[in-house]
Design a protein around this motif. Structure first.
Motif, short mmCIF file in Angstrom:
data_model
loop_
_atom_site.label_atom_id
_atom_site.label_comp_id
_atom_site.label_asym_id
_atom_site.label_seq_id
_atom_site.Cartn_x
_atom_site.Cartn_y
_atom_site.Cartn_z
N PRO A 34 20.68 -1.23 -2.44
CA PRO A 34 20.20 -2.50 -3.03
C PRO A 34 19.20 -3.23 -2.15
N TRP A 35 19.44 -3.24 -0.84
CA TRP A 35 18.53 -3.94 0.07
C TRP A 35 17.17 -3.27 0.09
N ASP A 36 17.16 -1.94 0.22
CA ASP A 36 15.89 -1.21 0.29
C ASP A 36 15.10 -1.34 -1.02
N ILE A 37 15.82 -1.35 -2.13
CA ILE A 37 15.17 -1.42 -3.44
C ILE A 37 14.42 -2.73 -3.63
N GLU A 38 14.98 -3.82 -3.14
CA GLU A 38 14.39 -5.14 -3.41
C GLU A 38 13.26 -5.52 -2.46
N GLN A 39 13.01 -4.70 -1.43
CA GLN A 39 11.97 -5.05 -0.46
C GLN A 39 10.56 -4.83 -1.00
N ASP A 40 9.62 -5.64 -0.48
CA ASP A 40 8.20 -5.41 -0.76
C ASP A 40 7.44 -5.44 0.56
N LYS A 42 5.49 -7.57 1.95
CA LYS A 42 5.55 -8.83 2.69
C LYS A 42 6.91 -9.03 3.36
N SER A 43 7.97 -8.66 2.66
CA SER A 43 9.32 -8.92 3.20
C SER A 43 9.64 -8.08 4.43
N ILE A 44 8.98 -6.93 4.57
CA ILE A 44 9.27 -6.05 5.72
C ILE A 44 8.10 -5.94 6.69
N ALA A 45 7.03 -6.71 6.46
CA ALA A 45 5.84 -6.59 7.30
C ALA A 45 6.16 -6.79 8.78
N HIS A 46 7.04 -7.75 9.09
CA HIS A 46 7.33 -8.07 10.49
C HIS A 46 8.06 -6.95 11.22
N HIS A 81 6.44 1.54 3.81
CA HIS A 81 5.30 0.78 3.26
C HIS A 81 4.49 1.65 2.30
N CYS A 82 4.32 2.92 2.66
CA CYS A 82 3.56 3.84 1.80
C CYS A 82 4.26 4.01 0.45
N ASN A 83 5.58 4.09 0.48
CA ASN A 83 6.34 4.23 -0.77
C ASN A 83 6.18 3.00 -1.66
N ILE A 84 6.25 1.82 -1.05
CA ILE A 84 6.07 0.58 -1.81
C ILE A 84 4.66 0.53 -2.40
#
Length: 280
Positions: A34-40, A42-46, A81-84
């Protein structure tokens, strides 16, 4: 759920395809995390920045296992990031690979576009100069003149940000011609900082201090010095000197009331001589 995807995730013989499959499995809308699915993006850029810093730390400590581990963590973030991007922006992992390969080939004409009549080997300084010229050529015609510094990331550390801004400005001739001119500017900024400090106006002091730092970064650039690395070297030296000074204080059992400014300076100079002797 596609069972072949789980097979790929557990297959240690397929290289980067295993990592791609792992990320796809984690982000599977029906059976993923669930956590990985909802990321985009911007949310993981840091996390990319954090992992890059941890990799740099491992490299500086020269810890082989840590370097391998941190490279993996950073690579995971990139593939994530590539997957997103593949799902959100319409370009694939392969598109990213082709784009960066084409870019690197274009930026290394001395390697991939050699001419038989080419004379002496190209120097490192010429490579660096050509790199900036080629990057400038790539952006020519596509860069908005009203937002000249748009491609300089705001999230860079201040010293690196200043260096990047100065390099970008230099492409349009906004630059000093030699280091001596910058030294004159530094002296000017030191005088202005001294005057501001006398006024005790915090805003003025902060502004003049920033101007001095910016000029010092400019000097570093002209002397082919990385200001971040230079400052890190000074920090490392300071930490070592403080550590050795504390050892002397503890060994000689010097009480706090005896640690006057004069005594501390005496210990400091003793440590400087000791470390210099050990390094020679």
């Amino acid at each position: 759920m596609d069972k072949s995807k789980d097979d790929e995730v557990n297959n240690r013989d397929i290289g980067i395809a295993r990592l791609k499959s792992l990320v796809e499995r984690l982000r599977d809308p029906e059976n993923g995390c669930p956590w990985d699915i909802e990321q985009d993006n911007k949310s993981i850029a840091h996390y990319c920045i954090e992992e890059a810093h941890e990799l740099q730390h491992a490299i500086l400590l020269n810890k082989t296992d840590s370097i391998k581990s941190e490279l993996g963590d950073l690579l995971f973030q990139i593939v994530f990031h590539c997957n997103i991007a593949e799902n959100s922006y319409g370009f694939s992992f392969d598109d990213i690979i082709q784009d960066v390969c084409d870019k690197m080939i274009f930026r290394h004409p001395h390697v991939f576009n050699k001419k038989e009549e080419q004379g002496k080997p190209i120097s490192i300084e010429e490579v660096k100069d050509n790199w900036e010229k080629i990057k400038s050529l790539e952006k020519k015609g596509s860069q908005d003149s009203t937002n000249f510094f748009e491609d300089v990331p705001l999230s860079l550390p201040a010293l690196s940000h200043a260096l990047k801004i100065q390099k970008t400005a230099s492409q349009s001739k906004f630059d000093w011609t030699d280091p001596e001119e910058i030294l004159g500017k530094i002296n000017e900024e030191v005088r202005e900082l001294w005057l501001a400090s006398k006024s005790k106006e915090k805003i003025a002091i902060e502004e003049e201090f920033g101007d001095l730092l910016f000029s010092l970064v400019n000097l570093a650039r002209k002397l082919s010095i990385d200001p971040e690395n230079s400052l890190q070297g000074s920090i490392k030296k300071f930490k070592k000197r403080v550590g050795e000074s504390i050892k002397i204080i503890e060994t000689e059992k010097i009480p706090d009331d005896k640690l006057t400014d004069g005594k501390l300076l005496e210990i400091w100079e003793q440590v400087k001589k000791l470390l210099k002797k050990n390094e020679s």
